[in-house]
Design an enzyme around this catalytic site. Structure first.
Site, PDB file in Angstrom:
ATOM      1  N   GLY A   1       0.869  -1.174   0.000  1.00 48.97           N
ATOM      2  CA  GLY A   1       0.000   0.000   0.000  1.00 48.97           C
ATOM      3  C   GLY A   1       0.902   1.219   0.000  1.00 48.97           C
ATOM      4  O   GLY A   1       1.114   1.890  -1.008  1.00 48.97           O
TER       5      GLY A   1
ATOM      6  N   CYS B   1      -7.104  22.519  16.794  1.00 52.39           N
ATOM      7  CA  CYS B   1      -7.154  22.841  18.223  1.00 52.39           C
ATOM      8  C   CYS B   1      -6.737  21.651  19.085  1.00 52.39           C
ATOM      9  O   CYS B   1      -7.560  21.065  19.805  1.00 52.39           O
ATOM     10  CB  CYS B   1      -8.540  23.333  18.588  1.00 52.39           C
TER      11      CYS B   1
HETATM   12  C1  LIG Z   1      -2.673  -2.446   5.469  1.00 55.11           C
HETATM   13  C2  LIG Z   1      -2.519  -3.768   4.815  1.00 55.11           C
HETATM   14  C3  LIG Z   1      -1.636  -3.928   3.750  1.00 55.11           C
HETATM   15  C4  LIG Z   1      -0.761  -2.815   3.243  1.00 55.11           C
HETATM   16  O1  LIG Z   1       0.188  -2.381   4.159  1.00 55.11           O
HETATM   17  P1  LIG Z   1       1.294  -1.359   3.651  1.00 55.11           P
HETATM   18  O2  LIG Z   1       2.156  -1.140   4.817  1.00 55.11           O
HETATM   19  O3  LIG Z   1       0.603  -0.115   3.220  1.00 55.11           O
HETATM   20  O4  LIG Z   1       2.014  -2.018   2.536  1.00 55.11           O
HETATM   21  C5  LIG Z   1      -1.578  -5.151   3.115  1.00 55.11           C
HETATM   22  N1  LIG Z   1      -2.357  -6.184   3.517  1.00 55.11           N
HETATM   23  C6  LIG Z   1      -3.223  -6.076   4.540  1.00 55.11           C
HETATM   24  C7  LIG Z   1      -4.051  -7.233   4.920  1.00 55.11           C
HETATM   25  C8  LIG Z   1      -3.320  -4.878   5.226  1.00 55.11           C
HETATM   26  O5  LIG Z   1      -4.171  -4.772   6.252  1.00 55.11           O
END
Ligand SMILES: *Cc1c(COP(=O)(O)O)cnc(C)c1O
Length: 438
Positions: free
Chosen positions: A298, A367
């Site tokens: 991600g 705030c």
């Molecule tokens: C959040 C998540 C990801 C991605 O994590 P990153 O650190 O953004 O790469 C991948 N798989 C699952 C199941 C997640 O919850």
């Protein structure tokens, strides 16, 4: 040419133009700030595509039957969904809302994986109606619920089970997340994962294709993956006695990016080599056929591509104590410093090459006294009206943004080759009122 501070943390196209201004994707950031207002988020299309290619190409080079599935929770818009589809990257969703965004872009259903520890019935119905490829199931309750929904729809849903590998003690990095005591997944250690496999295999409308785990994020080292993978694949091998035939395996996401100098993440190719070798070796050891490998970045796809752009306003200097420089955004658009103590690096966009002769704390406008974006940063002298850019703001900033203090969430630009496209407009007061009854 002017030296840009934090070049390795900024989007790959970052530069300085003849006015001495920071540019991204060939666009002058100071001009963008004047034209679209601040706070403003600018995403570099080149960096997003380059990261997609680093993952798709990097993993395919090491493990041909691999698939990259972007975790939408890092940042989600229809424009991004279109880019991902063009780059052959799938998506992970965790809500009906995240599904709605990718659906609006006509995202291919078979490249969608539905995650989450408490999916609702309606969300599952929406997902099955769209015909998504995978649901990663997280509880006994969900096994029963999804089987029922699939039966009502007359379909068989392909699923993975999310297991929890209990790798406590195997690494200092995962402090409280990879362990037994957390909300996600079926623990292997307690026998609950085995029970879940048996239960899911008995469901006529579920097709169990394998298991998934996710260790946390960001993971700056390779060892957590190479420790967890053989442990989980040994579990998969043991589950053959219940009839599990593994076709898919996912070690999740968590791939790190740089936020501050001096803590560089591994290259994507290093993650790819370590994970692929680990999967192959474990399959060999436990006599498993090599499954399709799904990785779920991600942060690493969008984090570096995005910068947050703010204007400097009030400045408060407490003699001998600290200098606070306030900007027109903060925790409403980036909660990470407050939530996680996250660190960031800031560039003066209208003078990136000026010497960093001052030490200042960049404060938000909300705030809360904790609303500080960066503490004690070395920066050029800042005056009201200056424009600053926060590097590595592409992931988990806007996706966690709120309307706290009834502030308006910022617009988003996608820049490429000197063109800036507004992919999300700034909210208006009418937007704030749209959901209220007078
Ligand atoms: C959040 C998540 C990801 C991605 O994590 P990153 O650190 O953004 O790469 C991948 N798989 C699952 C199941 C997640 O919850």
């Amino acid at each position: 040419m002017t030296e840009i501070p934090y070049r390795e943390l900024l989007p790959m196209t970052a530069g300085v133009n003849s006015d001495g201004h920071l540019t991204i994707g060939g666009c002058d950031v100071v001009t963008l700030a004047a034209r679209f207002g601040t706070p403003l988020y600018v995403y570099d299309e080149h960096t997003i595509r380059a990261m997609c290619r680093a993952f798709v190409g990097g993993f395919e080079a090491e493990y041909p039957d691999s698939h990259v599935s972007y975790s939408s929770k890092a940042f989600s818009t229809p424009a991004l969904a279109r880019i991902l589809a063009e780059e052959r990257v799938g998506v992970d969703i965790v809500t009906g809302g995240e599904l709605a965004i990718v659906r609006s872009a006509g995202f291919p259903a078979d490249a969608i994986n539905f995650h989450g520890n408490n999916k609702g019935r309606v969300e599952l119905e929406e997902a099955l109606d769209y015909g998504i490829g995978l649901v990663t199931v997280d509880s006994m309750y969900e096994i029963d619920l999804l089987d029922e929904v699939a039966r009502e729809k007359g379909v068989t849903q392909q699923i993975l089970l999310r297991v929890s590998p209990s790798i406590d003690g195997r690494t200092h990095l995962l402090t409280s997340t990879g362990v037994l005591d957390q909300k996600f997944g079926f623990p292997i250690e307690t026998g609950q994962a085995e029970e879940a496999v048996r239960h899911a295999l008995g469901k006529p409308n579920l097709d169990l294709a394998g298991v998934h785990f996710h260790l946390g994020s960001p993971i700056f080292e390779l060892e957590p993956y190479t420790q967890a993978i053989p442990y989980v694949l040994e579990f998969v091998a043991n589950m053959r006695e219940h009839g599990l035939e593994q076709r898919i395996f996912s070690p999740g996401g968590g791939f790190a990016i740089g936020y501050v100098p001096g803590s560089p993440p591994p290259d994507i190719s290093d993650y790819a080599a370590a994970i692929s070798a680990s999967v192959r070796e474990a399959c060999d050891t436990f006599g498993l056929d090599e499954p399709r490998l799904i990785v779920e970045p991600g942060r690493a796809i969008v984090g570096r591509a995005g910068v947050a752009v703010y204007s400097v306003g009030a400045i408060k200097e407490i003699p001998g104590v600290r200098k606070y420089v306030s900007v027109d955004g903060g925790m409403g658009d980036n909660i990470r410093p407050v939530l996680y103590g996250a660190e960031y690096s800031i560039v003066k966009a209208n003078g990136p090459g000026e010497p960093a002769t001052d030490i200042v704390t960049i404060a938000g406008k909300y705030c809360e006294s904790g609303d500080l974006l960066v503490k004690d940063a070395a920066l050029p002298i800042l005056e009201p009206g200056d424009v600053v850019a926060v590097a590595a703001s592409g992931a988990y900033c806007l996706s966690m943004a709120s309307n706290y203090n009834m502030s308006l969430r910022p617009p988003v630009l996608l820049v490429n080759d000197g063109e800036a496209r507004l992919i999300r407009r700034r909210e208006t007061y009418d937007d704030l009122l749209a959901t209220s009854n007078l």
